[in-house]
Design a protein around this motif. Structure first.
Motif, mmCIF file in Angstrom:
data_model
loop_
_atom_site.group_PDB
_atom_site.id
_atom_site.type_symbol
_atom_site.label_atom_id
_atom_site.label_comp_id
_atom_site.label_asym_id
_atom_site.label_seq_id
_atom_site.Cartn_x
_atom_site.Cartn_y
_atom_site.Cartn_z
ATOM 1 N N ARG A 1 3.800 -7.880 4.390
ATOM 2 C CA ARG A 1 4.497 -6.587 4.163
ATOM 3 C C ARG A 1 3.707 -5.435 4.248
ATOM 4 N N LYS B 1 3.883 0.599 1.123
ATOM 5 C CA LYS B 1 4.880 1.707 1.139
ATOM 6 C C LYS B 1 4.448 2.753 0.136
ATOM 7 N N TYR C 1 5.485 5.791 -2.405
ATOM 8 C CA TYR C 1 6.452 6.589 -2.742
ATOM 9 C C TYR C 1 6.103 7.621 -3.468
ATOM 10 N N GLU D 1 2.190 2.958 -4.811
ATOM 11 C CA GLU D 1 1.907 2.169 -3.571
ATOM 12 C C GLU D 1 2.417 0.920 -3.837
ATOM 13 N N LYS E 1 3.907 -3.318 -1.941
ATOM 14 C CA LYS E 1 4.426 -3.915 -0.564
ATOM 15 C C LYS E 1 5.904 -4.352 -1.076
ATOM 16 N N LYS F 1 14.703 6.113 -2.112
ATOM 17 C CA LYS F 1 14.420 5.585 -0.930
ATOM 18 C C LYS F 1 13.996 6.587 -0.035
ATOM 19 N N VAL G 1 9.805 7.907 0.350
ATOM 20 C CA VAL G 1 8.866 7.315 1.076
ATOM 21 C C VAL G 1 8.082 7.908 1.857
ATOM 22 N N GLN G 2 6.657 7.872 1.782
ATOM 23 C CA GLN G 2 5.799 8.899 2.584
ATOM 24 C C GLN G 2 5.621 8.419 4.114
#
Length: 118
Positions: A77, A80, A82, A92, A94, A114, A117-118
């Motif tokens: 994964r 991500k 946020y 941060e 997964k 949602k 997310v950067q």
């Protein structure tokens, strides 16, 4: 359950298992496998070789490469990131099962989180 009933039940199970054992003893394929195993062990002892060494001789690539799984391997994964625009806090992860993310989703809604997310 009374002791007598339990005794009779166990005695019947034992009789079944003994019948299955006797039928296996007369099985020619089982006799062949037992004979093969005993001859193989004698041969390994005669040459002083272990079973792993024989496997490496017969299938040398097996030890270097793992056997593939039936369903295949999952890809790892991606991480991500946020960023909460209200508090500028960064998370941060997964996966989506993060304590802080869940709190944000409860407070601001899943759709809003949602979009962070950067």
């Amino acid at each position: 359950m009374s002791k007598l009933a339990e005794f009779k039940r166990l005695e019947a199970q034992l009789a079944e298992q003994l019948a299955a054992l006797n039928s296996l003893k007369n099985d020619s394929e089982l006799k062949r496998e037992i004979e093969f195993e005993s001859k193989l062990k004698a041969l390994l002892d005669e040459y002083g070789v272990g079973l792993k060494a024989v496997i490496n001789i017969l299938d040398p690539g097996r030890t270097r490469t793992p056997l593939p799984t039936q369903k295949g391997q999952r890809r790892e994964r991606a991480v991500k990131v946020y960023k909460n625009p209200h508090t500028n806090e960064v998370v941060e992860t997964k996966g989506g099962n993060n304590k802080i993310l869940n709190a944000w989703k409860a407070e601001y809604g899943a759709a809003a989180v949602k979009s962070w997310v950067q």
